[in-house]
Scaffold this active site. Structure first.
Site, short mmCIF file in Angstrom:
data_model
loop_
_atom_site.label_atom_id
_atom_site.label_comp_id
_atom_site.label_asym_id
_atom_site.label_seq_id
_atom_site.Cartn_x
_atom_site.Cartn_y
_atom_site.Cartn_z
N GLU A 151 0.83 -1.20 0.00
CA GLU A 151 0.00 0.00 0.00
C GLU A 151 0.87 1.26 0.00
OE1 GLU A 151 -2.76 1.31 -0.28
OE2 GLU A 151 -4.44 0.20 0.56
N ASP A 152 0.26 2.37 -0.44
CA ASP A 152 0.95 3.65 -0.34
C ASP A 152 0.77 4.26 1.04
OD1 ASP A 152 -1.75 4.11 -0.72
OD2 ASP A 152 -1.52 5.51 -2.38
N ASP A 162 -4.39 5.04 6.63
CA ASP A 162 -4.83 6.05 7.59
C ASP A 162 -5.93 5.49 8.48
OD1 ASP A 162 -6.77 6.21 5.51
OD2 ASP A 162 -5.89 8.05 4.75
N PHE A 181 -3.12 15.88 4.41
CA PHE A 181 -3.37 15.24 3.13
C PHE A 181 -2.12 15.40 2.29
CE2 PHE A 181 -5.00 14.26 -1.02
CZ PHE A 181 -5.93 13.27 -0.76
N ARG A 208 0.57 12.50 -8.97
CA ARG A 208 1.27 11.21 -8.97
C ARG A 208 2.65 11.35 -9.63
NH1 ARG A 208 -2.61 7.38 -7.54
NH2 ARG A 208 -4.72 7.67 -8.37
#
Length: 213
Positions: free
Chosen positions: A124-125, A128, A178, A191
Site C-alpha cells: 500500500e501507499d 490512515d 493530506f 502522482r
C-alpha cells in the site's frame, strides 16, 4: 523495525533542488518525505521481508494506483537480496478528493486462482483509517483463500482514532495531513512528483480539467 516518525513540525528541508511539473507551482505547503529517504526505507523494508520469507516466494500484491512507485522500488530492493516473488495487482479505491467515501471499489483484473494458498504481501501507499484494508483483507481471505496475508505500507497516518487495520511493514509515520506525490494523488493529480508533499489550498482548488486534452 519501527516506522520512521516524521514530526508534526516542518523539517526545514531545502526545496530549491526538488523538481516537479511547473503547473504545480504553489500547490504544496511543505515537503514531507524526500525520494532519497523513500528509496533507503524501501531497502530496509525489503531486508525485513527477505528475513521473513527467505526460501519462499510470496505474492507481492500491489494496490493500485498510488502504491505503484513504492511497489517498484520495493521489488528492486528484493531483487538485490535475491528474494523470489510473484507479482499481482488490484485496484481499490475509497477516496474522492480528500475524503473517504466509506465505500470500497475493487477492480484491476486480479484472478483469485493466482493467489490461492500463497503467502500474500499487500503493498500500500498509505494506511490512515484502515477502512480500505479492513474490507479488502476479509474479502481476499474468503474468496481467494491465500495461505497468509501481511501488509507493507509506505506511510501510516497518525490519527486520533486507531486504524481499523494495521501493517506489519511500515515505512514512515506521518502527521494528519493530506499528502501527495510519489504515486499519491488528489483527484488523479500529483502522482508525477518524485517526493511526498503536503498539498496546499491552491493545490486543492486547482481545476485539473484545464489540463485534460
Amino acid at each position: 523495525m519501527e516506522p520512521i516518525e516524521i514530526p508534526d513540525e516542518p523539517r526545514g528541508i531545502q526545496v530549491s533542488d526538488r523538481v516537479y511539473p511547473s503547473e504545480y507551482e504553489g500547490h504544496f505547503s511543505r515537503i514531507l518525505v524526500k525520494r532519497e529517504e523513500i528509496i533507503a526505507r524501501a531497502e530496509g523494508l525489503a531486508r525485513l521481508i527477505h528475513a521473513d520469507y527467505k526460501g519462499k516466494r510470496p505474492v507481492l500484491l500491489c494496490v493500485l494506483k498510488g502504491s505503484n512507485p513504492f511497489y517498484m522500488q520495493l521489488l528492486e530492493a528484493l531483487q538485490d537480496l535475491k528474494q523470489g516473488y510473484y507479482t499481482e495487482f488490484v485496484r481499490v479505491s475509497s477516496y474522492e478528493g480528500t475524503e473517504s467515501t466509506g465505500k470500497l471499489k475493487v477492480g484491476g483484473g486480479l484472478e483469485y486462482k493466482h493467489i490461492e494458498d500463497k503467502d500474500i504481501i499487500l503493498v500500500e501507499d498509505i494506511v490512515d483509517t484502515g477502512h480500505t484494508l479492513s474490507n479488502l483483507i476479509p474479502k481476499l481471505q474468503t474468496e481467494a483463500k491465500p495461505k497468509s496475508i501481511e501488509v507493507c505500507t509506505l506511510l501510516t497516518k497518525r490519527l486520533s482514532a486507531p486504524a481499523m487495520c494495521t501493517a506489519k511493514y511500515v515505512g514512515f509515520s506521518i502527521p494528519d495531513h493530506f499528502v501527495v506525490g510519489y504515486g499519491l494523488d488528489y483527484n488523479e493529480l500529483y502522482r508525477d512528483v518524485k517526493d511526498i508533499w503536503v498539498i496546499s489550498q491552491k493545490g486543492i482548488d486547482f481545476d485539473s480539467k484545464s489540463y485534460h486534452t
